[in-house]
Scaffold this active site. Sequence first.
Site, PDB file in Angstrom:
ATOM      1  N   HIS A   1      63.147   3.594 -54.609  1.00 50.13           N
ATOM      2  CA  HIS A   1      63.719   4.595 -53.740  1.00 50.13           C
ATOM      3  C   HIS A   1      62.760   4.485 -52.294  1.00 50.13           C
ATOM      4  O   HIS A   1      62.908   5.332 -50.722  1.00 50.13           O
ATOM      5  CB  HIS A   1      62.656   6.306 -54.041  1.00 50.13           C
TER       6      HIS A   1
ATOM      7  N   GLU B   1      77.926   6.135 -58.021  1.00 48.72           N
ATOM      8  CA  GLU B   1      78.542   5.076 -56.487  1.00 48.72           C
ATOM      9  C   GLU B   1      79.449   4.182 -56.635  1.00 48.72           C
ATOM     10  O   GLU B   1      79.972   4.254 -55.451  1.00 48.72           O
ATOM     11  CB  GLU B   1      76.990   3.976 -56.421  1.00 48.72           C
TER      12      GLU B   1
ATOM     13  N   PRO C   1      74.939  -0.448 -56.708  1.00 47.54           N
ATOM     14  CA  PRO C   1      76.086  -0.021 -57.131  1.00 47.54           C
ATOM     15  C   PRO C   1      77.196   0.083 -56.766  1.00 47.54           C
ATOM     16  O   PRO C   1      78.487  -0.553 -57.414  1.00 47.54           O
ATOM     17  CB  PRO C   1      76.011   1.153 -58.403  1.00 47.54           C
TER      18      PRO C   1
HETATM   19  C1  LIG Z   1      71.663   4.371 -59.453  1.00 47.22           C
HETATM   20  C2  LIG Z   1      71.293   5.766 -59.478  1.00 47.22           C
HETATM   21  N1  LIG Z   1      71.517   6.575 -59.033  1.00 47.22           N
HETATM   22  C3  LIG Z   1      71.127   7.989 -58.577  1.00 47.22           C
HETATM   23  C4  LIG Z   1      70.047   7.871 -58.361  1.00 47.22           C
HETATM   24  C5  LIG Z   1      69.031   9.276 -58.256  1.00 47.22           C
HETATM   25  N2  LIG Z   1      68.919  10.107 -59.670  1.00 47.22           N
HETATM   26  C6  LIG Z   1      67.476  10.365 -60.289  1.00 47.22           C
HETATM   27  S1  LIG Z   1      67.241  11.029 -61.197  1.00 47.22           S
HETATM   28  C7  LIG Z   1      69.323  11.146 -61.145  1.00 47.22           C
HETATM   29  C8  LIG Z   1      69.998  12.769 -61.701  1.00 47.22           C
HETATM   30  C9  LIG Z   1      69.963  11.701 -63.455  1.00 47.22           C
HETATM   31  O1  LIG Z   1      70.661  12.422 -63.999  1.00 47.22           O
HETATM   32  P1  LIG Z   1      70.875  12.567 -65.390  1.00 47.22           P
HETATM   33  O2  LIG Z   1      71.412  11.095 -66.074  1.00 47.22           O
HETATM   34  O3  LIG Z   1      71.557  13.897 -66.996  1.00 47.22           O
HETATM   35  O4  LIG Z   1      69.030  12.745 -66.100  1.00 47.22           O
HETATM   36  P2  LIG Z   1      67.973  13.439 -66.272  1.00 47.22           P
HETATM   37  O5  LIG Z   1      67.909  13.674 -64.920  1.00 47.22           O
HETATM   38  O6  LIG Z   1      68.911  14.292 -66.632  1.00 47.22           O
HETATM   39  O7  LIG Z   1      67.232  13.550 -67.437  1.00 47.22           O
HETATM   40  C10 LIG Z   1      70.058  10.950 -59.721  1.00 47.22           C
HETATM   41  C11 LIG Z   1      71.062  11.419 -59.539  1.00 47.22           C
HETATM   42  C12 LIG Z   1      69.426   7.169 -59.141  1.00 47.22           C
HETATM   43  N3  LIG Z   1      68.114   7.413 -59.792  1.00 47.22           N
HETATM   44  N4  LIG Z   1      70.075   5.888 -60.117  1.00 47.22           N
END
Ligand SMILES: Cc1ncc(C[n+]2csc(CCOP(=O)(O)OP(=O)(O)O)c2C)c(N)n1
Lengths: 378, 378, 332, 332
Positions: D134, D65, D94
């Site tokens: 959330h 972010e 962030p």
């Molecule tokens: C700081 C932050 N930004 C955005 C989100 C929203 N969000 C939740 S899961 C996700 C994707 C995460 O991807 P990855 O790190 O590859 O983990 P995966 O879901 O594939 O296990 C996002 C953008 C969050 N939880 N925290």
Amino acid sequence: MTVQELPGAGASYRPTPPPSWRPRTEAAPLLPDAEPYRVLGTPAADKLDPELMRRCYAELVRGRRYNAQATALTRQGRLAVYPSTVGQEACEIAAALVLAEQDWLFPSYRDTLAAVARGLDPVQALTLLRGDWHTGYDPREHRIAPLSTPLATQLPHAVGLAHAARLRGDDVVALAMVGDGGTSEGDFHEALNFAAVWQAPVVFLVQNNGFAISVPLAKQTAAPTLAHKGVGYGMPGRLVDGNDVAAVHEVLAEAVHRARTGGGPTLVEAITYRMDAHTNADDATRYRDDDEVAAWKEHDPVELLERELTARGILDEAGIEAAKDAAETMAAALRERMNADPVLDPMDLFAHVYAEQTGRLREQAAMLRAELDAEAQG
Amino acid sequence: MTVQELPGAGASYRPTPPPSWRPRTEAAPLLPDAEPYRVLGTPAADKLDPELMRRCYAELVRGRRYNAQATALTRQGRLAVYPSTVGQEACEIAAALVLAEQDWLFPSYRDTLAAVARGLDPVQALTLLRGDWHTGYDPREHRIAPLSTPLATQLPHAVGLAHAARLRGDDVVALAMVGDGGTSEGDFHEALNFAAVWQAPVVFLVQNNGFAISVPLAKQTAAPTLAHKGVGYGMPGRLVDGNDVAAVHEVLAEAVHRARTGGGPTLVEAITYRMDAHTNADDATRYRDDDEVAAWKEHDPVELLERELTARGILDEAGIEAAKDAAETMAAALRERMNADPVLDPMDLFAHVYAEQTGRLREQAAMLRAELDAEAQG
Amino acid sequence: MTTVAVKPATMAQALGRALRDAMAEDPTVHVMGEDVGTLGGVFRITDGLAKEFGEERCTDTPLAEAGILGAAVGMAMYGLRPVVEMQFDAFAYPAFEQLISHVSRMRNRTRGAMPLPITIRVPYGGGIGGVEHHSDSSEAYYVATPGLHVVTPATVEDAYGLLRASIASDDPVVFLEPKRLYWSKSEWNPDTPAAVPGIGKALVRRAGTSATLITYGPSLPVCLEAAEAAREEGWDLEVVDLRSLVPFDEDTVVASVRRTGRAVVVHEANGFGGPGAEIAARITERCFHHLEAPVLRVTGFDIPYPPPMLEKHHLPGVDRILDTVARLQWEN
Amino acid sequence: MTTVAVKPATMAQALGRALRDAMAEDPTVHVMGEDVGTLGGVFRITDGLAKEFGEERCTDTPLAEAGILGAAVGMAMYGLRPVVEMQFDAFAYPAFEQLISHVSRMRNRTRGAMPLPITIRVPYGGGIGGVEHHSDSSEAYYVATPGLHVVTPATVEDAYGLLRASIASDDPVVFLEPKRLYWSKSEWNPDTPAAVPGIGKALVRRAGTSATLITYGPSLPVCLEAAEAAREEGWDLEVVDLRSLVPFDEDTVVASVRRTGRAVVVHEANGFGGPGAEIAARITERCFHHLEAPVLRVTGFDIPYPPPMLEKHHLPGVDRILDTVARLQWEN
Ligand SMILES: Cc1ncc(C[n+]2csc(CCOP(=O)(O)OP(=O)(O)O)c2C)c(N)n1
Ligand SMILES: Cc1ncc(C[n+]2csc(CCOP(=O)(O)OP(=O)(O)O)c2C)c(N)n1
Ligand SMILES: [Mg+2]
Ligand SMILES: [Mg+2]
């Protein structure tokens, strides 16, 4: 005085800064392998530990069943949301099994399965996701940090905890899990840097499942592999086939051993794939093809292990059945227990905000108390 | 089906995920040299461009004088604070000279000299440090971003700007400067990652001057070199002797060319040393020995160049004198102009908070106006 | 007990002494941050701690505020009591996510199982000629975050006592240090420190009858000066030093305002959405029928912190406070 | 002009339409964020934009972010008009340093030479059963930061109009989208959108005489419902929708409260140090002699956002609003 007369002039001329910040030259050994490390289906499988592998198999089967059950619970309204780890069970299980009793696990929001495989009651693990209070267990009792929703923020925690344990002379390793997307966050960078500078006993496990929700890895990084990120922190990076539980376990075990024996942190990238959508609320068809999913089905972590163990006679039909039965029993119990509505006390809203309630909170609690009483009366 | 029958089984077996996130294997070429690149005092100096080197020399001398004058101004109370770049002039000058007219410079808080060498009026460059408004010039006119006090925060700006220029089809490279300490910040990580993913025309110049205020590099990172950090982003990292202006200019020029021609970003680490304290307010004896400083005096950027150019007949006594005279003239003018108290209008407090003043600000402005009027009246 | 013989006299020294005494008494107290070790901090608050307790207990960290606070979270999870230094107000912002999403909530989200006794020291406020980003009054952000205590001393004695209390607290405390009072002095004897006041008690620094000035941190001396000056105008002003913004000692403030019937809140932070808004709103809720006039505020303007050459116009000063007191509808 | 035939009916669709129309009209408008491209955003607000305008104008960024907002700053420095999506309220934290230290101040620190016309879209608030992190109502942080506009729609029409106005603004705007109203519907015709209201105008959504409810975003429908219910109690409540927290349309609010003599501020954010404090304090300053009772507040409790299973107790509801109205000293 000409240049030629300068002390030490020539190709290697450089004044002698204190060694503390002289550039080091042992870069190459830090480079991860270009190909993910594999055990299953390779000659390395000859050295498999049958006991460990049978345990892994049972956990994989149970994990797969747990995933299916949890997703089913979202459909029944028993879970608010569930991020599935179908396809990623090898990473989840290996992470849980590789740790000693006294070690700590720092799961990301997705990793309830790792927590369960570590021995946490699944109902407790799912507390957050059913809409109940965030952490349904005592993190210190289980040495499992709360699931971390804000991505990558758990990584500096793991470093700090491991560092603290070492300062106190305790034999504790922290294993922190994060997704491929999470590696882009500043907290990932800061955590790895702190870990390397402090030589903290931490293992970072990146589950590269190809996507951050809908965003594919190519839009996330231009690095050769995520394991290569270790180079910039002066820590070893290892690349492993994340669907090969034997390989993941071995690589993590080495890293844990290294951390435990004062060798500092390791970055492990496990290449895997999320077979389900991001969560039950996601529509994965918007961003990936069935073909891709189908290709990965051919590389299923449970089947990979089952084939190898069966072929080697480590596992027989009875063993397979036993694992399935145990998984069904777990699932039935989970289903039943999750069908009971949890009873939450609204007055708990005001508990644990501070060690001692402030006057303002006492006043607000009194107001809610009165509302609840009024409601109850009429 | 046994393991052996699996499609493609064997050492290189892996399902075929889409190339978008298949691990790449061209890691090695990304590794920076183990030794910093040097030109002066090496055979590479045979290819020096006399014109460019004379210009560099004049700028180095002027830069050294500028540093001395600015520090003197702090003692006279004409500057609130000054972070000196004595010892780092080669980096500052090379960064300024390597850019084309239309390119952008993103200085850190220390880099007023780079801005001045790029042509900015030193009085404008020092506006912030004399306690006047932050940015004493129009960044767009000079294509010099405001000095960035919050460390590393300027790096994503440089990426965004370079990306925007490329989207618009403009031939613009952004050069962003940061210190060794700044590389630990999350923003450094996020900026380099964005730059590599977007293949933005950016050059990152890390001036590794050994310290972040009092903290030596060994407490900042465990990386072999800071240039190695490029590996984790999939961008080339170059290590250069930061006191060798010919080497810094050459490495930066290559990186700028690469960026300009679509080759994407480069990370350059220049190894240098801050001869003065962190700022005039700092006491460097608290954290480093005189010996260390003395060792670096033997590797002074101005003297290094002067010796090389003199030895090669590119520079003569007259040239040296001319450079010194020009520097003195600049210093005298700067001293004189900085001796005039800047006139600030208190009512400007309310200007430029928003495009249009809010009602609340109008009210506050009226209050201050009334106070000032009352004061004026007696 | 420490054997250092220097007698603290400034607030900076009292803060250093508080850290030293806390570290000596409790081996779980760890100090960490940028330049806190060898250098002793840019304000020299931690001077001597690394030498006395070793670098492991007073640690120069890499330059990364989220990493510092995040690591402190992990250390606290393991039972340590980290005291984190943010070098300046605006340089605490990179740690904001860790602060809001974890530090403030960890006790709550673990139902009390994992409290985080972290003290976050933040030098704040202006008046020292600091260039941009070195003079923010960022308390509004902390105050609006449930789960944090927000404490700020205005005297040398309180600097010691409140910092000891903050480190001893089982909750996270944002400890705001008024930069321009670092060099304020007192006769305070460090070897017999006053009883540590708990967190959350305001203090009437000056009794008065005409109106109450409510303030904290760097504005306390200004308010006391204004109260003296007000005697010429015939006003006898009471001055309340909040000392802690969270918890907010409503009772002391309300009792004062009910006595005087008029109130002005004074702080350096921007007015709009600043802590003074909460204080004014709350006083009004609880003292409505005692008020002769609306509660007014004297605050920094609603602008980014201005350059040093103009900061005197921005900061609440004696004249502006008196002008505001004059607007408290004395003719009604 | 776009030729998309779908008729927006929900707030989510109106927001998407606003983005689309802005992009079609002005080639410098760029949308960026996590999952905004191929997926169309987790709330599908940006659905179709990448297809219509290309990935270069609607860009899936890496997951970071601060990097997103920081890159947007650079893009704006070059003359683009970035519209940044933060995926959820708590995931904007962030980016806080970029927001406070640069976005809000760049115009000021460059003496107007380099304004940053960035729109930062932040879905906020609770009531959708979202798990931890959330459901934050983080407006207090933005409101306390000079240099930012803070805007939040409560209706489908305003969602379109205010987003267009925000993107058109030459100042940075934090555009807060009330998550639980994403699926609220209206008969609004997207092809003849109402005139875009400028930023900074509040609206009386319901005229009344007994007291004024002042609210915004997700709490507007609750207040309107409360106003209907209040008729049974004999109260005729006026409801003011702020629409913009910064600038704060004092005049509309003050005029209403002067008419009714009583006021309650309603919002989801925590009460302590929340926007309601500023609104209450300011009303009191300007309406003191018109007030029959102190301005009261109905807000979220001063706790971290609770779990979905308890959120209904936390959120301001009709009963709590009516209870509070009842405390406005009607007997006096
Ligand atoms: C700081 C932050 N930004 C955005 C989100 C929203 N969000 C939740 S899961 C996700 C994707 C995460 O991807 P990855 O790190 O590859 O983990 P995966 O879901 O594939 O296990 C996002 C953008 C969050 N939880 N925290
Ligand atoms: C985000 C942030 N944290 C802390 C500071 C305070 N600070 C100013 S300069 C400095 C050291 C910077 O070191 P380095 O990046 O190596 O640059 P150098 O001073 O050596 O040029 C620190 C910690 C700051 N300006 N910004
Ligand atoms: Mg992923
Ligand atoms: Mg440095």
